[in-house]
Each structure stands twice: as structure tokens, then as C-alpha cells.
Design a protein around this motif. Structure first.
Motif, PDB file in Angstrom:
ATOM      1  N   VAL A   1     -59.282 -81.570 -60.224  1.00 17.64           N
ATOM      2  CA  VAL A   1     -59.361 -81.798 -61.624  1.00 17.64           C
ATOM      3  C   VAL A   1     -58.020 -82.924 -62.010  1.00 17.64           C
ATOM      4  CG1 VAL A   1     -59.377 -80.829 -64.026  1.00 17.64           C
ATOM      5  CG2 VAL A   1     -60.659 -79.852 -62.214  1.00 17.64           C
TER       6      VAL A   1
ATOM      7  N   HIS B   1     -75.487 -89.518 -46.977  1.00 20.02           N
ATOM      8  CA  HIS B   1     -74.533 -89.338 -48.131  1.00 20.02           C
ATOM      9  C   HIS B   1     -73.240 -88.864 -47.324  1.00 20.02           C
ATOM     10  CE1 HIS B   1     -72.009 -88.570 -51.480  1.00 20.02           C
ATOM     11  NE2 HIS B   1     -72.184 -87.483 -51.405  1.00 20.02           N
TER      12      HIS B   1
ATOM     13  N   LEU C   1     -69.249 -71.710 -60.241  1.00 14.11           N
ATOM     14  CA  LEU C   1     -68.175 -71.282 -59.560  1.00 14.11           C
ATOM     15  C   LEU C   1     -67.181 -70.509 -60.508  1.00 14.11           C
ATOM     16  CD1 LEU C   1     -67.396 -72.221 -56.646  1.00 14.11           C
ATOM     17  CD2 LEU C   1     -65.630 -73.253 -57.606  1.00 14.11           C
TER      18      LEU C   1
ATOM     19  N   PHE D   1     -58.363 -76.283 -54.305  1.00  8.86           N
ATOM     20  CA  PHE D   1     -59.342 -77.652 -54.274  1.00  8.86           C
ATOM     21  C   PHE D   1     -59.431 -78.154 -55.752  1.00  8.86           C
ATOM     22  CE2 PHE D   1     -63.507 -79.486 -55.117  1.00  8.86           C
ATOM     23  CZ  PHE D   1     -63.156 -80.627 -54.579  1.00  8.86           C
TER      24      PHE D   1
ATOM     25  N   TYR E   1     -77.145 -78.930 -51.212  1.00  8.68           N
ATOM     26  CA  TYR E   1     -76.090 -80.046 -51.333  1.00  8.68           C
ATOM     27  C   TYR E   1     -75.953 -80.562 -49.608  1.00  8.68           C
ATOM     28  CZ  TYR E   1     -71.821 -82.618 -51.923  1.00  8.68           C
ATOM     29  OH  TYR E   1     -70.849 -83.460 -51.662  1.00  8.68           O
TER      30      TYR E   1
ATOM     31  N   MET F   1     -69.401 -90.082 -62.745  1.00 13.19           N
ATOM     32  CA  MET F   1     -69.918 -88.758 -62.244  1.00 13.19           C
ATOM     33  C   MET F   1     -71.002 -88.281 -63.066  1.00 13.19           C
ATOM     34  SD  MET F   1     -70.345 -87.208 -59.597  1.00 13.19           S
ATOM     35  CE  MET F   1     -69.789 -86.274 -58.140  1.00 13.19           C
TER      36      MET F   1
ATOM     37  N   GLN G   1     -59.428 -88.054 -50.322  1.00  9.30           N
ATOM     38  CA  GLN G   1     -60.577 -87.331 -51.106  1.00  9.30           C
ATOM     39  C   GLN G   1     -61.666 -86.859 -49.954  1.00  9.30           C
ATOM     40  OE1 GLN G   1     -61.283 -90.803 -53.783  1.00  9.30           O
ATOM     41  NE2 GLN G   1     -61.634 -89.154 -55.027  1.00  9.30           N
TER      42      GLN G   1
ATOM     43  N   HIS H   1     -56.964 -96.574 -55.992  1.00  9.65           N
ATOM     44  CA  HIS H   1     -57.827 -95.877 -56.112  1.00  9.65           C
ATOM     45  C   HIS H   1     -59.276 -96.892 -56.121  1.00  9.65           C
ATOM     46  CE1 HIS H   1     -61.630 -93.833 -57.354  1.00  9.65           C
ATOM     47  NE2 HIS H   1     -61.052 -92.648 -56.692  1.00  9.65           N
TER      48      HIS H   1
ATOM     49  N   TYR I   1     -62.909 -82.946 -49.606  1.00  8.91           N
ATOM     50  CA  TYR I   1     -64.129 -82.647 -49.784  1.00  8.91           C
ATOM     51  C   TYR I   1     -64.771 -81.757 -48.544  1.00  8.91           C
ATOM     52  CZ  TYR I   1     -64.306 -85.819 -53.834  1.00  8.91           C
ATOM     53  OH  TYR I   1     -63.886 -86.525 -54.878  1.00  8.91           O
TER      54      TYR I   1
ATOM     55  N   VAL J   1     -58.776 -86.309 -60.839  1.00  8.90           N
ATOM     56  CA  VAL J   1     -59.561 -86.905 -62.096  1.00  8.90           C
ATOM     57  C   VAL J   1     -58.871 -87.308 -63.029  1.00  8.90           C
ATOM     58  CG1 VAL J   1     -61.674 -86.568 -63.524  1.00  8.90           C
ATOM     59  CG2 VAL J   1     -61.724 -85.633 -61.053  1.00  8.90           C
TER      60      VAL J   1
ATOM     61  N   HIS K   1     -73.313 -81.246 -58.566  1.00 10.92           N
ATOM     62  CA  HIS K   1     -71.951 -81.317 -58.783  1.00 10.92           C
ATOM     63  C   HIS K   1     -71.703 -80.503 -59.993  1.00 10.92           C
ATOM     64  CE1 HIS K   1     -68.255 -82.750 -60.636  1.00 10.92           C
ATOM     65  NE2 HIS K   1     -67.795 -82.728 -59.327  1.00 10.92           N
TER      66      HIS K   1
HETATM   67  C1  HEM Z   1     -64.404 -79.656 -64.644  1.00 12.22           C
HETATM   68  C2  HEM Z   1     -64.295 -79.718 -63.235  1.00 12.22           C
HETATM   69  C3  HEM Z   1     -64.569 -80.866 -62.486  1.00 12.22           C
HETATM   70  C4  HEM Z   1     -64.611 -82.285 -62.820  1.00 12.22           C
HETATM   71  C5  HEM Z   1     -64.079 -82.778 -63.952  1.00 12.22           C
HETATM   72  C6  HEM Z   1     -65.003 -82.946 -61.526  1.00 12.22           C
HETATM   73  C7  HEM Z   1     -64.900 -84.321 -61.311  1.00 12.22           C
HETATM   74  C8  HEM Z   1     -65.478 -85.174 -60.367  1.00 12.22           C
HETATM   75  C9  HEM Z   1     -65.376 -86.396 -60.159  1.00 12.22           C
HETATM   76  C10 HEM Z   1     -65.073 -87.623 -61.114  1.00 12.22           C
HETATM   77  C11 HEM Z   1     -65.850 -86.882 -59.098  1.00 12.22           C
HETATM   78  C12 HEM Z   1     -65.789 -88.338 -58.551  1.00 12.22           C
HETATM   79  C13 HEM Z   1     -64.805 -88.728 -57.774  1.00 12.22           C
HETATM   80  C14 HEM Z   1     -64.598 -90.248 -57.416  1.00 12.22           C
HETATM   81  O1  HEM Z   1     -65.716 -90.894 -57.760  1.00 12.22           O
HETATM   82  O2  HEM Z   1     -63.652 -90.666 -57.021  1.00 12.22           O
HETATM   83  C15 HEM Z   1     -66.169 -85.623 -58.341  1.00 12.22           C
HETATM   84  C16 HEM Z   1     -66.478 -85.488 -57.197  1.00 12.22           C
HETATM   85  C17 HEM Z   1     -66.744 -84.370 -56.279  1.00 12.22           C
HETATM   86  N1  HEM Z   1     -66.521 -83.035 -56.810  1.00 12.22           N
HETATM   87 FE1  HEM Z   1     -65.912 -82.593 -58.681  1.00 12.22          FE
HETATM   88  N2  HEM Z   1     -65.252 -82.029 -60.656  1.00 12.22           N
HETATM   89  C18 HEM Z   1     -64.881 -80.895 -61.115  1.00 12.22           C
HETATM   90  C19 HEM Z   1     -65.271 -79.597 -60.352  1.00 12.22           C
HETATM   91  C20 HEM Z   1     -65.839 -79.336 -59.160  1.00 12.22           C
HETATM   92  C21 HEM Z   1     -65.881 -78.233 -58.431  1.00 12.22           C
HETATM   93  C22 HEM Z   1     -65.808 -76.964 -59.111  1.00 12.22           C
HETATM   94  C23 HEM Z   1     -66.173 -78.585 -57.173  1.00 12.22           C
HETATM   95  C24 HEM Z   1     -66.686 -77.689 -55.937  1.00 12.22           C
HETATM   96  C25 HEM Z   1     -66.030 -76.740 -55.940  1.00 12.22           C
HETATM   97  C26 HEM Z   1     -66.282 -80.142 -57.017  1.00 12.22           C
HETATM   98  C27 HEM Z   1     -66.401 -80.651 -56.070  1.00 12.22           C
HETATM   99  C28 HEM Z   1     -66.731 -82.018 -55.999  1.00 12.22           C
HETATM  100  C29 HEM Z   1     -67.206 -83.000 -54.617  1.00 12.22           C
HETATM  101  C30 HEM Z   1     -67.705 -82.228 -53.455  1.00 12.22           C
HETATM  102  C31 HEM Z   1     -67.154 -84.317 -55.057  1.00 12.22           C
HETATM  103  C32 HEM Z   1     -67.683 -85.356 -53.930  1.00 12.22           C
HETATM  104  C33 HEM Z   1     -69.269 -85.540 -54.546  1.00 12.22           C
HETATM  105  C34 HEM Z   1     -70.230 -86.299 -53.632  1.00 12.22           C
HETATM  106  O3  HEM Z   1     -69.839 -87.427 -53.526  1.00 12.22           O
HETATM  107  O4  HEM Z   1     -70.864 -85.545 -52.866  1.00 12.22           O
HETATM  108  N3  HEM Z   1     -65.986 -80.744 -58.249  1.00 12.22           N
HETATM  109  N4  HEM Z   1     -65.678 -84.652 -59.098  1.00 12.22           N
END
Ligand code: HEM
Length: 215
Positions: free
Chosen positions: A187, A92, A30, A182, A83, A200, A128, A119, A132, A190, A23
Motif C-alpha cells: 500500500v 500471466h 484478508l 507485504f 488466482y 487496478m 514488485q 516506475h 508478489y 501504491v 485482487h
Molecule cells: C487497500 C489495499 C490495496 C491496494 C490499494 C492495492 C493496490 C494495488 C495496485 C494499484 C496494484 C497494481 C500495481 C502496479 O500496477 O504497479 C496491485 C497489485 C497487486 N496486489 Fe494489491 N492492493 C491492495 C491490497 C492487496 C492485498 C491485501 C494483496 C494480497 C495479500 C494484494 C496483492 C497484490 C498482488 C499479488 C498484485 C499483483 C496483481 C497481478 O498482477 O496479478 N494487494 N495492488
């Protein structure tokens, strides 16, 4: 999940190490792909009225932007492929991104629009999950349309799937726009629920008995 108790808070293992590593690797990868891609786009825009501000581009000139894009694409493809393989192999995706039905999605959209969507830490809501899947689909389209523009002769079958080189450019552009959309909404979500951020990084969520009761 692996609960371990403390007097007031329960620690629950949430995001596994591979998910967290892949992640966070996505963020610099990116950024580099988007900024170099925007540099390449600016040299010959498919929408001439629209170009990206040069401060948001990487590489300095067309050749430099292409060099960045073609170098970092291997990291994007490898990270994305790992992934997907890990998500399928470890269960997962099945556990955390499913089930997802039009009914649960419509219910959660309605709750979100009326500001009633709670949430629950440690569980993804239907919005969410859908988002995803959307990001995964855009990422796949980006890589495949990118490959068909990179080697349109060798990969002519792939290029033909997109309707040829010129159409692949449009697909690539709109898939990129989808990923940007997306990332912005992701963001913002979050920021709206900051308690999702630390898990995370650490992989652990702390739940009070009240949170558990709310489930
Ligand atoms: C600074 C930028 C980012 C922050 C602060 C961030 C933060 C987070 C957080 C906190 C979660 C968990 C959400 C939850 O538990 O409810 C999450 C999940 C996820 N984020 Fe990000 N994210 C960022 C950038 C990205 C980018 C660039 C991508 C892809 C294009 C991405 C894809 C995902 C995906 C696919 C998940 C689900 C992960 C899983 O459970 O497999 N994120 N993100």
C-alpha cells in the motif's frame, strides 16, 4: 495488451478482469482472516508478552473468532487457488512476474535505494515481482499450516511436514506476519506511485508518447 490510440494518450489494457476481481476480493477476505486470527491468537498467545489490541479482532470471543476464521478461510483458499490456476493457465505469471533473477533484483534494489528506480506503468519492476512471489509463498504457507492445525489427525502427513501442530502454529504466525508486511509495503508503494491505482480498478492505463519513449 491491446493499444487503441487517441490524439495524445494511448490506452493500454493492463490488468485483466479476473486479476482485478480476485485482487480486490483479497482485501475484505484478508481483513476478516487477520482480525479473526488475531482473536484466536489472543486466547492462547504463542508469545505471551504479545497480544493484539482487541479492537483489531473479530468475533467477540474465542468461539466467534474461530467461526469467522473457519468460514472465511474457504473464500481465501478458493480465491487463492483460482488466482494461482488462472495465473499459470493464462500465462500471466510467466509474462508479468518473470523473468526475475538475483541480478535484476539487486539492480532494482540499488536503484530504489538511490531513489532512481523509475516506475514504468504497465510493467512490474524486479522488486514488485519478488514481492508478489513472496506474498504468494506466504499465502500458500498460511493455508497449508492452517489446514494442518485444523485437522492435525486426518492431515497428519501435512502436519508432520511442519514438524507437528505446535510448530505449525509458529509457521502460521510468521507467514501471517509476512503477509502483513507485504500489505503495508504494498500500500505504501501504491501511495508513492498513485497512478498505479486506477488501472487496478478500470484495467486500463493511459500513456503519453513521452512515457512510451522512456521505455
Ligand atoms: C487497500 C489495499 C490495496 C491496494 C490499494 C492495492 C493496490 C494495488 C495496485 C494499484 C496494484 C497494481 C500495481 C502496479 O500496477 O504497479 C496491485 C497489485 C497487486 N496486489 Fe494489491 N492492493 C491492495 C491490497 C492487496 C492485498 C491485501 C494483496 C494480497 C495479500 C494484494 C496483492 C497484490 C498482488 C499479488 C498484485 C499483483 C496483481 C497481478 O498482477 O496479478 N494487494 N495492488
Amino acid at each position: 495488451m491491446n493499444p487503441s490510440s487517441s490524439p495524445s494518450l494511448t490506452k493500454i489494457r493492463r490488468h485483466r478482469v479476473p486479476v482485478r476481481i480476485m485482487h480486490w476480493l483479497n482485501v475484505p477476505i484478508l481483513c476478516a482472516m487477520l482480525m479473526s486470527g488475531w482473536g484466536i491468537y489472543n486466547a492462547s498467545p504463542i508469545f505471551p508478552a504479545f497480544t493484539f489490541p482487541s479492537v483489531l479482532t473479530l468475533g467477540g470471543w474465542l468461539g466467534g473468532a474461530i467461526a469467522w476464521h473457519l468460514a472465511v478461510m474457504w473464500a481465501l483458499a478458493a480465491n487463492g487457488l483460482l488466482y494461482i490456476l488462472w495465473g499459470i493457465g493464462s500465462g500471466h505469471f510467466r509474462r508479468d512476474f518473470l523473468p526475475l533473477t538475483p541480478r535484476t533484483l539487486a539492480r532494482d534494489v540499488k536503484l530504489a535505494l538511490t531513489l532512481r528506480l523509475a516506475h514504468r506503468l504497465g510493467r512490474y519492476n524486479a522488486i514488485q515481482k519478488a514481492f508478489y512471489w513472496f506474498a504468494l509463498a506466504c499465502g500458500l504457507l498460511l493455508v497449508l499450516s492452517g489446514l494442518s492445525m485444523w485437522k492435525p489427525v486426518q492431515l497428519y502427513r501435512l502436519a508432520a511436514l511442519f514438524g507437528g501442530f505446535d510448530r505449525a502454529r509458529y509457521v502460521h504466525f510468521f507467514a501471517m506476519s509476512g503477509i502483513v508486511l507485504f500489505a503495508v509495503v504494498h500500500v505504501a508503494m501504491v501511495i508513492a506511485v498513485p497512478s498505479t491505482f486506477w488501472p487496478m480498478i478500470t484495467g486500463v492505463i493511459r500513456r503519453s508518447p513521452r512515457d512510451a519513449q522512456d521505455e
